[in-house]
Design a protein around this motif. Structure first.
Motif, PDB file in Angstrom:
ATOM      1  N   ASP A  14       0.847  -1.189   0.000  1.00  0.00           N
ATOM      2  CA  ASP A  14       0.000   0.000   0.000  1.00  0.00           C
ATOM      3  C   ASP A  14       0.884   1.241   0.000  1.00  0.00           C
ATOM      4  O   ASP A  14       1.346   1.702   1.046  1.00  0.00           O
ATOM      5  CB  ASP A  14      -0.905  -0.026   1.233  1.00  0.00           C
ATOM      6  N   ASP A  15       1.147   1.757  -1.192  1.00  0.00           N
ATOM      7  CA  ASP A  15       1.975   2.941  -1.377  1.00  0.00           C
ATOM      8  C   ASP A  15       3.397   2.670  -0.871  1.00  0.00           C
ATOM      9  O   ASP A  15       3.817   1.535  -0.711  1.00  0.00           O
ATOM     10  CB  ASP A  15       1.353   4.152  -0.670  1.00  0.00           C
ATOM     11  N   ALA A  16       4.151   3.737  -0.636  1.00  0.00           N
ATOM     12  CA  ALA A  16       5.557   3.583  -0.262  1.00  0.00           C
ATOM     13  C   ALA A  16       5.720   2.981   1.134  1.00  0.00           C
ATOM     14  O   ALA A  16       6.657   2.215   1.378  1.00  0.00           O
ATOM     15  CB  ALA A  16       6.266   4.930  -0.325  1.00  0.00           C
ATOM     16  N   LEU A  17       4.792   3.295   2.046  1.00  0.00           N
ATOM     17  CA  LEU A  17       4.917   2.779   3.400  1.00  0.00           C
ATOM     18  C   LEU A  17       4.679   1.275   3.440  1.00  0.00           C
ATOM     19  O   LEU A  17       5.416   0.533   4.095  1.00  0.00           O
ATOM     20  CB  LEU A  17       3.953   3.488   4.340  1.00  0.00           C
ATOM     21  N   GLY A  18       3.656   0.795   2.744  1.00  0.00           N
ATOM     22  CA  GLY A  18       3.415  -0.644   2.673  1.00  0.00           C
ATOM     23  C   GLY A  18       4.590  -1.374   2.050  1.00  0.00           C
ATOM     24  O   GLY A  18       4.948  -2.481   2.456  1.00  0.00           O
ATOM     25  N   THR A  19       5.218  -0.720   1.066  1.00  0.00           N
ATOM     26  CA  THR A  19       6.399  -1.305   0.428  1.00  0.00           C
ATOM     27  C   THR A  19       7.562  -1.393   1.422  1.00  0.00           C
ATOM     28  O   THR A  19       8.268  -2.401   1.483  1.00  0.00           O
ATOM     29  CB  THR A  19       6.813  -0.471  -0.791  1.00  0.00           C
ATOM     30  N   LEU A  20       7.752  -0.333   2.221  1.00  0.00           N
ATOM     31  CA  LEU A  20       8.801  -0.358   3.235  1.00  0.00           C
ATOM     32  C   LEU A  20       8.535  -1.469   4.250  1.00  0.00           C
ATOM     33  O   LEU A  20       9.456  -2.185   4.659  1.00  0.00           O
ATOM     34  CB  LEU A  20       8.876   0.989   3.946  1.00  0.00           C
ATOM     35  N   TYR A  21       7.279  -1.635   4.645  1.00  0.00           N
ATOM     36  CA  TYR A  21       6.934  -2.729   5.553  1.00  0.00           C
ATOM     37  C   TYR A  21       7.280  -4.077   4.915  1.00  0.00           C
ATOM     38  O   TYR A  21       7.696  -5.004   5.619  1.00  0.00           O
ATOM     39  CB  TYR A  21       5.443  -2.680   5.892  1.00  0.00           C
ATOM     40  N   GLY A  22       7.084  -4.177   3.612  1.00  0.00           N
ATOM     41  CA  GLY A  22       7.444  -5.408   2.914  1.00  0.00           C
ATOM     42  C   GLY A  22       8.930  -5.691   3.007  1.00  0.00           C
ATOM     43  O   GLY A  22       9.356  -6.838   3.180  1.00  0.00           O
ATOM     44  N   VAL A  23       9.740  -4.640   2.887  1.00  0.00           N
ATOM     45  CA  VAL A  23      11.195  -4.792   3.011  1.00  0.00           C
ATOM     46  C   VAL A  23      11.558  -5.323   4.395  1.00  0.00           C
ATOM     47  O   VAL A  23      12.303  -6.297   4.536  1.00  0.00           O
ATOM     48  CB  VAL A  23      11.905  -3.449   2.744  1.00  0.00           C
ATOM     49  N   TYR A  24      11.012  -4.696   5.445  1.00  0.00           N
ATOM     50  CA  TYR A  24      11.337  -5.135   6.796  1.00  0.00           C
ATOM     51  C   TYR A  24      10.800  -6.533   7.083  1.00  0.00           C
ATOM     52  O   TYR A  24      11.437  -7.325   7.787  1.00  0.00           O
ATOM     53  CB  TYR A  24      10.802  -4.134   7.817  1.00  0.00           C
ATOM     54  N   ASP A  25       9.635  -6.850   6.538  1.00  0.00           N
ATOM     55  CA  ASP A  25       9.063  -8.179   6.730  1.00  0.00           C
ATOM     56  C   ASP A  25       9.971  -9.246   6.114  1.00  0.00           C
ATOM     57  O   ASP A  25      10.223 -10.291   6.728  1.00  0.00           O
ATOM     58  CB  ASP A  25       7.670  -8.249   6.086  1.00  0.00           C
ATOM     59  N   LEU A  26      10.487  -8.975   4.923  1.00  0.00           N
ATOM     60  CA  LEU A  26      11.384  -9.928   4.280  1.00  0.00           C
ATOM     61  C   LEU A  26      12.679 -10.086   5.077  1.00  0.00           C
ATOM     62  O   LEU A  26      13.170 -11.207   5.268  1.00  0.00           O
ATOM     63  CB  LEU A  26      11.704  -9.469   2.856  1.00  0.00           C
ATOM     64  N   LEU A  27      13.222  -8.980   5.555  1.00  0.00           N
ATOM     65  CA  LEU A  27      14.443  -9.046   6.357  1.00  0.00           C
ATOM     66  C   LEU A  27      14.220  -9.853   7.626  1.00  0.00           C
ATOM     67  O   LEU A  27      15.092 -10.627   8.045  1.00  0.00           O
ATOM     68  CB  LEU A  27      14.921  -7.636   6.697  1.00  0.00           C
ATOM     69  N   GLU A  28      13.055  -9.715   8.226  1.00  0.00           N
ATOM     70  CA  GLU A  28      12.743 -10.509   9.409  1.00  0.00           C
ATOM     71  C   GLU A  28      12.605 -11.984   9.067  1.00  0.00           C
ATOM     72  O   GLU A  28      12.983 -12.855   9.862  1.00  0.00           O
ATOM     73  CB  GLU A  28      11.467  -9.979  10.069  1.00  0.00           C
ATOM     74  N   THR A  29      12.091 -12.275   7.893  1.00  0.00           N
ATOM     75  CA  THR A  29      12.009 -13.663   7.435  1.00  0.00           C
ATOM     76  C   THR A  29      13.397 -14.289   7.355  1.00  0.00           C
ATOM     77  O   THR A  29      13.583 -15.474   7.646  1.00  0.00           O
ATOM     78  CB  THR A  29      11.327 -13.736   6.055  1.00  0.00           C
TER      79      THR A  29
END
Length: 207
Positions: A111-126
């Motif tokens: 969802d926009d740039a913020l949702g994308t940033l959350y995706g980055v952090y989620d992947l890093l946590e994975t």
């Protein structure tokens, strides 16, 4: 031998299969200190927010693998593509979406740039990254970093408004605190109404 195939059958019956199904190859980020993919950032919309997300991904992938990841606007010949930000239609506020499209394409969006940033952090946590405090993190290292060919993840925060309230984190204007807050998917209602929300969320100056 019979025992070998019997063991494989038993593993598959419990949901564990030791072989790759079909000819699907994983998405490889890096191997032996060499990047196998370039990060292609979205330039439409809140470009500054997308680029911040891409830079964060490049920084942490580099810490994990020892490789240098390029952040570019177009795919690079000879390298797979990590696309950060797409024209994604989110079903929920601040939703993230991560999907391996092929061995040559991974999309991290939301969802926009913020949702994308959350995706980055989620992947890093994975991958095992942990963000315990703004000055204390756990970053694992590896010689080969990859993601399964069938990896797909969509998620969104349960609550729209999310804010921490404790000690040092109440210090307004501390950019380190703002960045740490984003890693834990915190928001502020005031920022939600700002045209530069995706940039202000990140503790950056307006552009």
């Amino acid at each position: 031998s019979f025992l070998f195939y019997a063991a494989c059958f038993s593993l598959s019956a419990y949901g564990f299969w030791p072989f790759n199904d079909g000819d699907q190859e994983p998405f490889v980020f890096a191997e032996n200190g060499q990047a196998k993919a370039a990060i292609v950032v979205r330039t439409e919309g809140r470009a500054a927010g997308y680029r911040y997300a891409a830079n964060e991904l490049a920084d942490y992938l580099g810490k994990m693998t020892g490789a240098r990841f390029a952040v570019v606007e177009q795919p690079v010949d000879g390298l797979a593509t990590i696309r950060v930000g797409t024209a994604y239609r989110a079903a929920k506020t601040d939703e993230l979406h991560i999907e391996v499209k092929s061995s040559d394409l991974l999309e991290i969006t939301g969802d926009d740039a913020l949702g994308t940033l959350y995706g980055v952090y989620d992947l890093l946590e994975t991958f095992g990254c942990r963000f315990y405090c703004y000055d204390f993190e756990k970053i694992p290292t590896t010689n080969r970093l990859e993601l399964a060919a069938d990896y797909v993840r969509t998620d969104a925060p349960f609550m729209i408004h999310r804010q921490q309230l404790a000690g040092v984190f109440c210090e307004n204007g501390n950019p380190q605190v703002n960045v740490f807050s984003r890693k834990h998917r915190m928001t502020r209602e005031l920022e939600k109404t700002n045209d530069f929300a995706a940039v202000r969320y990140l503790g950056l100056q307006q552009v």
